[in-house]
Design an enzyme around this catalytic site. Sequence first.
Site, PDB file in Angstrom:
ATOM      1  CB  SER A  73      25.883   6.383 -18.609  1.00  0.00           C
ATOM      2  OG  SER A  73      26.033   5.112 -19.208  1.00  0.00           O
ATOM      3  CE  LYS A 237      25.191   9.911 -20.794  1.00  0.00           C
ATOM      4  NZ  LYS A 237      24.018   9.141 -20.331  1.00  0.00           N
ATOM      5  CB  THR A 238      20.430   9.465 -17.484  1.00  0.00           C
ATOM      6  OG1 THR A 238      20.613   8.970 -18.829  1.00  0.00           O
ATOM      7  CG2 THR A 238      19.341  10.530 -17.482  1.00  0.00           C
ATOM      8  N   GLY A 239      22.508   7.978 -15.972  1.00  0.00           N
ATOM      9  CA  GLY A 239      23.321   6.774 -15.841  1.00  0.00           C
ATOM     10  C   GLY A 239      22.556   5.735 -15.049  1.00  0.00           C
TER      11      GLY A 239
END
Length: 291
Positions: A73, A237-239
Amino acid sequence: MMTQSIGRSMLTVMATLPLLFSSATLHAQANSVQQQLEALEKSSGGRLGVALINTADNSQILYRADERFAMCSTSKVMAAAAVLKQSESDKHLLNQRVEIKKSDLVNYNPIAEKHVNGTMTLAELGAAALQYSDNTAMNKLIAHLGGPDKVTAFARSLGDETFRLDRTEPTLNTAIPGDPRDTTTPLAMAQTLKNLTLGKALAETQRAQLVTWLKGNTTGSASIRAGLPKSWVVGDKTGSGDYGTTNDIAVIWPENHAPLVLVTYFTQPEQKAESRRDILAAAAKIVTHGF
């Protein structure tokens, strides 16, 4: 591979240290950062990639920074930025409404599922994708742009020759070892994130909107943010994906210091491995020590 990355890292870490130190001290401190990252990776049983850019002097700390990792993501930043770029020439674009059908929903839709049989604006989709990691929102952004290849084309327009988006949500998260699809390198992502949030890749209004979205992220408290002083401002922003892939990319505003850009990518050998946000927090603490 790792030897090249570590060697490159040692040079760039040394560049960040005050010149008053002797060369022996510089070398020792560079070695210490590398040794800590290597020990962290070894203890995790996975593969860790780190790229930090100190915008005060553009010096870098790098670890496996030229190796490919599945973005998961974190790729949502590029898609949202591509839409923001379009809005520079169409001031009404972000207010354009997009229909949300039940058939659009995928595996994680915390915001979009509330709008089934209704609509969301492109601005709302951007916020949902970046702040809640809503996968349907990401797919709608990709569809608006014309497909994953158009997101890649936007990256190329920024001078990023490494980023590649091949699929939509949720299949872009398979993170199969050795699969180049939907991957980038920590260094390439760090350079692009810097250009998007602190540089001239976007006009001022659009850049400010992207930064606002990132600062409002709700999914990153246990990742990079957890390894930093609480007084520092962070937009991230993580993923996450298969093989315990756990990612976070961030712009960091330390107190009394120029911004830092940090990318942490982590993946593991077992497909069903659990996410390890603690590894990202530990890496962040190591590379930001002293700022």
